[in-house]
Design a protein around this motif. Structure first.
Motif, PDB file in Angstrom:
ATOM      1  N   PRO A   1       0.840  -1.205   0.000  1.00  0.00           N
ATOM      2  CA  PRO A   1       0.000   0.000   0.000  1.00  0.00           C
ATOM      3  C   PRO A   1       0.874   1.254   0.000  1.00  0.00           C
ATOM      4  CG  PRO A   1      -0.436  -1.390   1.929  1.00  0.00           C
ATOM      5  CD  PRO A   1       0.681  -2.007   1.183  1.00  0.00           C
ATOM      6  N   ARG A   2       0.364   2.323  -0.575  1.00  0.00           N
ATOM      7  CA  ARG A   2       1.097   3.591  -0.632  1.00  0.00           C
ATOM      8  C   ARG A   2       1.226   4.168   0.774  1.00  0.00           C
ATOM      9  NH1 ARG A   2       3.339   5.158  -5.281  1.00  0.00           N
ATOM     10  NH2 ARG A   2       2.856   7.271  -4.789  1.00  0.00           N
ATOM     11  N   ASN A   3       2.437   4.576   1.110  1.00  0.00           N
ATOM     12  CA  ASN A   3       2.684   5.235   2.385  1.00  0.00           C
ATOM     13  C   ASN A   3       3.988   5.999   2.295  1.00  0.00           C
ATOM     14  OD1 ASN A   3       4.848   3.388   2.831  1.00  0.00           O
ATOM     15  ND2 ASN A   3       3.380   1.897   3.579  1.00  0.00           N
ATOM     16  N   ARG A   4       4.503   6.455   3.403  1.00  0.00           N
ATOM     17  CA  ARG A   4       5.758   7.210   3.402  1.00  0.00           C
ATOM     18  C   ARG A   4       6.946   6.346   3.818  1.00  0.00           C
ATOM     19  NH1 ARG A   4       6.914  12.294   3.170  1.00  0.00           N
ATOM     20  NH2 ARG A   4       8.407  12.039   4.844  1.00  0.00           N
ATOM     21  N   ASP A   5       6.748   5.038   3.968  1.00  0.00           N
ATOM     22  CA  ASP A   5       7.867   4.171   4.305  1.00  0.00           C
ATOM     23  C   ASP A   5       8.903   4.227   3.190  1.00  0.00           C
ATOM     24  OD1 ASP A   5       6.627   3.472   6.653  1.00  0.00           O
ATOM     25  OD2 ASP A   5       5.888   1.558   5.910  1.00  0.00           O
ATOM     26  N   GLU A   6      10.103   3.746   3.506  1.00  0.00           N
ATOM     27  CA  GLU A   6      11.195   3.732   2.547  1.00  0.00           C
ATOM     28  C   GLU A   6      11.837   2.355   2.569  1.00  0.00           C
ATOM     29  OE1 GLU A   6      12.577   8.398   2.768  1.00  0.00           O
ATOM     30  OE2 GLU A   6      13.600   6.991   4.098  1.00  0.00           O
ATOM     31  N   VAL A   7      12.710   2.108   1.606  1.00  0.00           N
ATOM     32  CA  VAL A   7      13.497   0.877   1.569  1.00  0.00           C
ATOM     33  C   VAL A   7      14.955   1.288   1.450  1.00  0.00           C
ATOM     34  CG1 VAL A   7      13.947  -1.300   0.376  1.00  0.00           C
ATOM     35  CG2 VAL A   7      11.638  -0.325   0.363  1.00  0.00           C
ATOM     36  N   SER A   8      15.790   0.739   2.320  1.00  0.00           N
ATOM     37  CA  SER A   8      17.216   1.035   2.292  1.00  0.00           C
ATOM     38  C   SER A   8      17.984  -0.267   2.159  1.00  0.00           C
ATOM     39  CB  SER A   8      17.637   1.761   3.570  1.00  0.00           C
ATOM     40  OG  SER A   8      19.024   2.024   3.554  1.00  0.00           O
ATOM     41  N   HIS A   9      18.630  -0.450   1.019  1.00  0.00           N
ATOM     42  CA  HIS A   9      19.401  -1.661   0.740  1.00  0.00           C
ATOM     43  C   HIS A   9      18.576  -2.925   0.972  1.00  0.00           C
ATOM     44  CE1 HIS A   9      22.430   1.490   1.291  1.00  0.00           C
ATOM     45  NE2 HIS A   9      23.062   0.842   0.328  1.00  0.00           N
ATOM     46  N   GLY A  10      17.327  -2.884   0.488  1.00  0.00           N
ATOM     47  CA  GLY A  10      16.449  -4.040   0.566  1.00  0.00           C
ATOM     48  C   GLY A  10      15.694  -4.203   1.869  1.00  0.00           C
ATOM     49  N   VAL A  11      15.914  -3.317   2.829  1.00  0.00           N
ATOM     50  CA  VAL A  11      15.269  -3.418   4.142  1.00  0.00           C
ATOM     51  C   VAL A  11      14.209  -2.324   4.271  1.00  0.00           C
ATOM     52  CG1 VAL A  11      15.625  -3.312   6.645  1.00  0.00           C
ATOM     53  CG2 VAL A  11      17.356  -4.365   5.167  1.00  0.00           C
ATOM     54  N   LEU A  12      12.996  -2.738   4.613  1.00  0.00           N
ATOM     55  CA  LEU A  12      11.906  -1.789   4.799  1.00  0.00           C
ATOM     56  C   LEU A  12      12.190  -0.912   6.016  1.00  0.00           C
ATOM     57  CD1 LEU A  12       9.123  -1.011   3.649  1.00  0.00           C
ATOM     58  CD2 LEU A  12       8.117  -2.618   5.267  1.00  0.00           C
ATOM     59  N   VAL A  13      12.052   0.408   5.847  1.00  0.00           N
ATOM     60  CA  VAL A  13      12.295   1.374   6.923  1.00  0.00           C
ATOM     61  C   VAL A  13      10.987   2.115   7.169  1.00  0.00           C
ATOM     62  CG1 VAL A  13      13.618   3.394   7.641  1.00  0.00           C
ATOM     63  CG2 VAL A  13      14.697   1.647   6.181  1.00  0.00           C
ATOM     64  N   ALA A  14      10.444   1.958   8.363  1.00  0.00           N
ATOM     65  CA  ALA A  14       9.186   2.619   8.702  1.00  0.00           C
ATOM     66  C   ALA A  14       9.428   4.108   8.896  1.00  0.00           C
ATOM     67  CB  ALA A  14       8.594   2.020   9.965  1.00  0.00           C
ATOM     68  N   ALA A  15       8.606   4.916   8.255  1.00  0.00           N
ATOM     69  CA  ALA A  15       8.713   6.365   8.390  1.00  0.00           C
ATOM     70  C   ALA A  15       8.013   6.803   9.671  1.00  0.00           C
ATOM     71  CB  ALA A  15       8.081   7.049   7.190  1.00  0.00           C
ATOM     72  N   PRO A  16       8.597   7.773  10.373  1.00  0.00           N
ATOM     73  CA  PRO A  16       7.949   8.248  11.595  1.00  0.00           C
ATOM     74  C   PRO A  16       6.694   9.057  11.268  1.00  0.00           C
ATOM     75  CG  PRO A  16       9.853   9.614  11.078  1.00  0.00           C
ATOM     76  CD  PRO A  16       9.839   8.483  10.087  1.00  0.00           C
ATOM     77  N   LEU A  17       5.774   9.109  12.210  1.00  0.00           N
ATOM     78  CA  LEU A  17       4.604   9.964  12.048  1.00  0.00           C
ATOM     79  C   LEU A  17       5.077  11.413  12.107  1.00  0.00           C
ATOM     80  CD1 LEU A  17       2.040   8.133  14.331  1.00  0.00           C
ATOM     81  CD2 LEU A  17       2.116   8.171  11.839  1.00  0.00           C
ATOM     82  N   LEU A  18       4.565  12.220  11.218  1.00  0.00           N
ATOM     83  CA  LEU A  18       4.994  13.606  11.136  1.00  0.00           C
ATOM     84  C   LEU A  18       4.040  14.502  11.907  1.00  0.00           C
ATOM     85  CD1 LEU A  18       5.866  13.669   7.344  1.00  0.00           C
ATOM     86  CD2 LEU A  18       7.390  13.229   9.288  1.00  0.00           C
ATOM     87  N   ASP A  19       4.622  15.447  12.666  1.00  0.00           N
ATOM     88  CA  ASP A  19       3.750  16.372  13.373  1.00  0.00           C
ATOM     89  C   ASP A  19       3.230  17.435  12.405  1.00  0.00           C
ATOM     90  OD1 ASP A  19       5.726  18.407  13.147  1.00  0.00           O
ATOM     91  OD2 ASP A  19       6.598  17.859  15.067  1.00  0.00           O
ATOM     92  N   ILE A  20       2.253  18.183  12.841  1.00  0.00           N
ATOM     93  CA  ILE A  20       1.589  19.159  11.981  1.00  0.00           C
ATOM     94  C   ILE A  20       2.559  20.239  11.525  1.00  0.00           C
ATOM     95  CG2 ILE A  20      -0.195  20.955  11.936  1.00  0.00           C
ATOM     96  CD1 ILE A  20      -1.865  19.071  13.740  1.00  0.00           C
ATOM     97  N   ARG A  21       3.449  20.678  12.391  1.00  0.00           N
ATOM     98  CA  ARG A  21       4.423  21.713  12.023  1.00  0.00           C
ATOM     99  C   ARG A  21       5.296  21.233  10.868  1.00  0.00           C
ATOM    100  NH1 ARG A  21       9.490  24.025  15.376  1.00  0.00           N
ATOM    101  NH2 ARG A  21       9.957  21.821  15.398  1.00  0.00           N
ATOM    102  N   HIS A  22       5.729  19.995  10.927  1.00  0.00           N
ATOM    103  CA  HIS A  22       6.550  19.409   9.863  1.00  0.00           C
ATOM    104  C   HIS A  22       5.760  19.363   8.554  1.00  0.00           C
ATOM    105  CE1 HIS A  22       8.549  16.235   7.536  1.00  0.00           C
ATOM    106  NE2 HIS A  22       9.633  16.480   8.241  1.00  0.00           N
ATOM    107  N   GLN A  23       4.540  18.851   8.609  1.00  0.00           N
ATOM    108  CA  GLN A  23       3.698  18.750   7.416  1.00  0.00           C
ATOM    109  C   GLN A  23       3.418  20.124   6.807  1.00  0.00           C
ATOM    110  OE1 GLN A  23       0.210  16.277   7.921  1.00  0.00           O
ATOM    111  NE2 GLN A  23       1.282  15.022   9.415  1.00  0.00           N
ATOM    112  N   GLN A  24       3.189  21.104   7.651  1.00  0.00           N
ATOM    113  CA  GLN A  24       2.927  22.457   7.164  1.00  0.00           C
ATOM    114  C   GLN A  24       4.160  23.034   6.471  1.00  0.00           C
ATOM    115  OE1 GLN A  24       2.416  25.646  10.078  1.00  0.00           O
ATOM    116  NE2 GLN A  24       0.607  26.312   8.930  1.00  0.00           N
ATOM    117  N   ALA A  25       5.331  22.816   7.041  1.00  0.00           N
ATOM    118  CA  ALA A  25       6.567  23.307   6.434  1.00  0.00           C
ATOM    119  C   ALA A  25       6.801  22.668   5.069  1.00  0.00           C
ATOM    120  CB  ALA A  25       7.750  23.037   7.363  1.00  0.00           C
TER     121      ALA A  25
END
Length: 139
Positions: free
Chosen positions: A13-37
Motif C-alpha cells: 500500500p502507498r505510504n511514506r515508508d522507505e526501503v534502504s538496501h532491501g530493508v523496509l524502513v518505517a517512516a515516523p509519524l509527522l507532526d503538523i508543524r513538519h507537514q505544514q513546512a
C-alpha cells in the motif's frame, strides 16, 4: 531476513515508508508543524521555478538492487512525465528533507551520501528548531 524487491514494493500500500538496501524502513509519524513546512516549501518552490516541478512525498528510486527507495519531503524535478509512481535521480535537481525526531542522523549522513552517489547535486536540510540558520549541502 528477506530483502524487499521492487515487485514487493510495488504491491505494498502507498505510504511514506522507505526501503534502504532491501530493508523496509518505517517512516515516523509527522507532526503538523513538519507537514505544514513541507507543504508550504513545495508550493513556494513550485510557484517560483517555471521550468521545474516541486513535489512533496514522491518516491525516489535510488537503486534497484539492492532496492533503495527514499521519499524525500520535497524534491524538485525537471521531468515532464508526472504520470509515474516514482522519480529517477537523473530527473532530480534538488532534494529537501525537513528534520524530525528520529530522522536526524539518517537525513544528515545516510541520505546525504545516497543522494550524492546517484548524482543529485543539491540537497537542503531544513531544521525547524534552528530557523535562524540556513544549511545547504552539496554532495
Amino acid at each position: 531476513m528477506t530483502q524487499v524487491t521492487l515487485d514487493d514494493w510495488a504491491a505494498m500500500p502507498r505510504n511514506r515508508d522507505e526501503v534502504s538496501h532491501g530493508v523496509l524502513v518505517a517512516a515516523p509519524l509527522l507532526d503538523i508543524r513538519h507537514q505544514q513546512a513541507v507543504t508550504r516549501l513545495a508550493y513556494w518552490l513550485d510557484e517560483r521555478l517555471p521550468d521545474l516541478v516541486a513535489l512533496a512525498g514522491v518516491e525516489l528510486l535510488l537503486a534497484e538492487e539492492p532496492l533503495t527507495i527514499r521519499v524525500p519531503d520535497v524534491l524538485v524535478t525537471s521531468s515532464t512525465d508526472l504520470n509515474v509512481r516514482r522519480i529517477s535521480p537523473s530527473d532530480v535537481r534538488l532534494v529537501i528533507e525537513v528534520l524530525s525526531d528520529g530522522t536526524v542522523r539518517t537525513d544528515r549522513v545516510t541520505k546525504f551520501s545516497e543522494y550524492a552517489e546517484v548524482g543529485i547535486e543539491h540537497y537542503w536540510i531544513v531544521d525547524l528548531d534552528a530557523l535562524t540558520t540556513r544549511h545547504a549541502q552539496r554532495p
